[in-house]
Design a protein around this motif. Structure first.
Motif, PDB file in Angstrom:
ATOM      1  N   ARG A 251       0.838  -1.206   0.000  1.00  0.00           N
ATOM      2  CA  ARG A 251       0.000   0.000   0.000  1.00  0.00           C
ATOM      3  C   ARG A 251       0.875   1.260   0.000  1.00  0.00           C
ATOM      4  O   ARG A 251       0.623   2.212  -0.735  1.00  0.00           O
ATOM      5  CB  ARG A 251      -0.890  -0.012   1.241  1.00  0.00           C
ATOM      6  N   MET A 254       2.354   1.856  -3.476  1.00  0.00           N
ATOM      7  CA  MET A 254       1.438   2.499  -4.434  1.00  0.00           C
ATOM      8  C   MET A 254       1.392   4.001  -4.208  1.00  0.00           C
ATOM      9  O   MET A 254       1.380   4.783  -5.151  1.00  0.00           O
ATOM     10  CB  MET A 254       0.037   1.923  -4.306  1.00  0.00           C
ATOM     11  N   GLN A 255       1.368   4.391  -2.939  1.00  0.00           N
ATOM     12  CA  GLN A 255       1.317   5.818  -2.638  1.00  0.00           C
ATOM     13  C   GLN A 255       2.603   6.515  -3.055  1.00  0.00           C
ATOM     14  O   GLN A 255       2.570   7.550  -3.715  1.00  0.00           O
ATOM     15  CB  GLN A 255       1.050   6.032  -1.141  1.00  0.00           C
ATOM     16  N   ALA A 258       3.182   7.170  -6.759  1.00  0.00           N
ATOM     17  CA  ALA A 258       2.248   8.060  -7.463  1.00  0.00           C
ATOM     18  C   ALA A 258       2.940   9.326  -7.960  1.00  0.00           C
ATOM     19  O   ALA A 258       2.530   9.901  -8.978  1.00  0.00           O
ATOM     20  CB  ALA A 258       1.072   8.412  -6.558  1.00  0.00           C
ATOM     21  N   VAL A 264       3.534   0.006 -11.369  1.00  0.00           N
ATOM     22  CA  VAL A 264       3.681  -0.743 -10.118  1.00  0.00           C
ATOM     23  C   VAL A 264       3.176  -2.162 -10.321  1.00  0.00           C
ATOM     24  O   VAL A 264       2.082  -2.357 -10.846  1.00  0.00           O
ATOM     25  CB  VAL A 264       2.869  -0.067  -8.992  1.00  0.00           C
ATOM     26  N   SER A 265       3.968  -3.132  -9.960  1.00  0.00           N
ATOM     27  CA  SER A 265       3.429  -4.494  -9.868  1.00  0.00           C
ATOM     28  C   SER A 265       3.734  -5.023  -8.474  1.00  0.00           C
ATOM     29  O   SER A 265       4.818  -4.800  -7.925  1.00  0.00           O
ATOM     30  CB  SER A 265       3.987  -5.404 -10.961  1.00  0.00           C
ATOM     31  N   LEU A 266       2.742  -5.679  -7.894  1.00  0.00           N
ATOM     32  CA  LEU A 266       2.801  -6.053  -6.487  1.00  0.00           C
ATOM     33  C   LEU A 266       2.397  -7.515  -6.308  1.00  0.00           C
ATOM     34  O   LEU A 266       1.367  -7.942  -6.843  1.00  0.00           O
ATOM     35  CB  LEU A 266       1.828  -5.191  -5.671  1.00  0.00           C
ATOM     36  N   ILE A 474      -1.173  -6.797  -7.614  1.00  0.00           N
ATOM     37  CA  ILE A 474      -1.512  -6.229  -8.915  1.00  0.00           C
ATOM     38  C   ILE A 474      -0.535  -6.786  -9.934  1.00  0.00           C
ATOM     39  O   ILE A 474       0.675  -6.695  -9.747  1.00  0.00           O
ATOM     40  CB  ILE A 474      -1.406  -4.699  -8.892  1.00  0.00           C
TER      41      ILE A 474
END
Ligand code: ADP
Ligand code: MG
Length: 497
Positions: A251, A254-255, A258, A264-266, A474
């Motif tokens: 999380r 991702m922030q 930005a 982004v791959s998670l 993701i």
């Protein structure tokens, strides 16, 4: 057996020297000069000190990766040349497999059986698989309908400088899952291994230089998540972050990403259900449930940590799981007799013990395990632990424990189990055990998970996609899906009139 004697001379040599990290083809200390220790979790002893890289080192590494991408020989190499380098790297790792396996076991704790049979061969094959893809990344010609005559085609180009942050549960294998597809697609990389397990990545870096990847194509910065990791995520000249680790950190990534809209791959956490119907072949389902949770001490994102058993065979499955759990031989991973090693760190040990405590407090029934064995008091060992519980809302049913702790829970029928299995924020994997082909596929379709195993568990293949639904991540790694993570699609129009 004297365990020290079984460790190859080369491993001892590696551990005995001053560790540096790899930036722009040079082996360097941290700009700050600081180091941090990495520990053998079977004994608590320090194995080595590695550079404590932070924002300044990450910045150097990103610059090196950018130079290698834009100016170096890398950008002019043909796909076949990239492919050859990846094949050579795979061969080199294979030649030194024993050394890698021992180093991995010492740093991570996992049994030598697992590192020698799974982690290292898996790494070799992963590099080979993506070496093959390097020459097969194609675009399309598109039949456009605008008036006139046009040639429209697509190219798949590298995303650019890729920051890769990996966890400690499969240290070398996770480095391979990240580096191999990125290089096959022509990117350059800054890799940050987990602070608990930096050693095999550094040895990999040596081989990467040895086989002749141009300087700066792969940079390896050792350091902590909040410093080196966060600096990579926030760096304005990084084009993409690929991360494997906890959902909580996912999380934050991702922030942080930005700011300059990084791709982004998670690949994140899980709380995977492993479902046993009464018509299953229990002689396979029970070992499947056991391996599903205890593999790698339960430190697996896909761990089958919720075992659901339909009423009727519930007691049978539970008693077999408990018997097995009590019989597991715990010990240092480097001892070939050990069937289960320690957890990776004291922090992880405390986290798992905290969950066991919560399970008890909230009323789950502890059938076996739940403690550190007396004879292994120096390492971070936790006994295989089986709880039985009926409520889906217990903490140990909802949160990822990442240890050898399983909760077994009963269900009534297919409707009941699909509801329970999907009642989680995660969606990484699931197992279904049944001999009824309709039930197998029906359940597989209804489960919200990136992978469903029917009458098997924990199978992974380089050609088959891997990743999560919901808060398990993701994107998909492995197979041709990984190429989408590491390429941008460009549409080129040519006016033919
Ligand atoms: P765990 O808590 O089990 O160690 P993490 O998700 O924290 O799992 O760690 C996985 C990887 O993410 C490690 O390489 C770690 O250093 C890194 N990491 C941790 N926190 C951050 C962060 N805030 N930003 C970037 N990377 C991080
Ligand atoms: Mg963490």
């Amino acid at each position: 057996m004297d365990q020290a004697l079984s460790v190859q001379e080369r491993v001892r040599g590696f551990l005995g020297r001053e560790q540096k990290m790899l930036i722009g083809g040079q082996w360097v200390s941290a700009v700050s000069g600081k180091t941090f220790p990495t520990v053998n979790p079977a004994t608590g002893e320090v194995l080595a000190h590695v550079p404590d890289g932070d924002a300044a080192d990450v910045d150097k590494a990103v610059r090196a990766a950018r130079r290698a991408l834009e100016e170096g020989p890398w950008s002019r190499m043909t796909p076949a040349e990239r492919s050859r380098l990846l094949y050579k790297l795979a061969d080199k790792i294979e030649e030194r497999a024993t050394e890698f396996a021992q180093l991995e076991t010492l740093d991570n704790g996992k049994t030598i059986r697992e590192s020698a049979n799974i982690d290292i061969p898996g790494t070799v094959e992963h590099f080979r698989y993506f070496a093959g893809w390097a020459t097969k990344i194609t675009g399309e010609t598109i039949p456009v309908s605008v008036p006139g005559h046009f040639l429209n085609y697509t190219r798949r180009e590298p995303v650019g400088v890729v920051g890769q942050i990996i966890p400690w549960n499969f240290p070398l294998l996770m480095a391979a899952w990240k580096i191999a597809p990125a290089l096959a697609c022509g990117n350059t990389v800054v890799l940050k291994p987990a602070e608990q397990t930096p050693l095999t990545a550094l040895l990999l870096g040596e081989l990467i230089q040895e086989v002749g990847f141009p300087d700066g194509v792969v940079n390896i910065v050792t350091g902590f998540g909040e410093t080196a990791g966060a600096a990579l995520v926030n760096h304005p000249d990084v084009d993409k972050i690929a991360f494997t680790g906890s959902t909580e950190v996912g999380r934050k990534i991702m922030q942080g990403a930005a700011g300059n809209m990084k791709r982004v791959s998670l690949e994140l956490g899980g709380k995977s259900p492993n479902i046993i119907f009464p018509d299953a072949d229990l002689s396979k389902a029970i070992p499947g449930a056991i391996m599903g949770i205890y593999f790698n001490q339960g430190q697996v994102c896909a761990a089958g940590s919720r075992v659901y058993v339909q009423k009727g065979v519930f007691d049978n499955v539970v008693s077999n799981m408990v018997d097995y759990s009590k019989s597991v031989r715990l010990g240092p991973g480097i001892d070939p007799q050990s069937e289960m090693g320690p957890l990776v760190s004291n922090e992880q040990f405390n986290r798992v013990m905290h969950y066991i405590e919560r399970g008890r407090e909230e009323g789950a029934e502890l059938l076996c395990g739940g403690a550190r064995p007396d004879h292994l008091s120096n390492g971070y060992f936790v006994q295989p632990t089986v709880f039985v519980a009926t409520q889906n809302d217990l903490t140990i049913m909802r949160e990822e424990i990442f240890g050898p702790v399983v909760v077994v829970s009963p269900f009534n029928d297919i409707e009941d189990i699909v509801k329970k299995a999907n009642d989680t924020m995660y969606g990484l994997a699931a197992g279904v055990w049944t001999n009824d082909i309709r039930k197998a596929h029906r359940t597989a379709h209804l489960l919200k998970a990136g992978t469903v195993w029917v009458n098997c568990y924990n199978l992974i293949d380089n050609a088959s996609p891997w990743g999560g639904f919901k808060q398990s991540g993701i994107g998909r790694e492995m197979g041709h899906y990984a190429l989408e993570l590491y390429t941008e699609v460009k549409s080129v129009w040519v006016n033919l009139d």
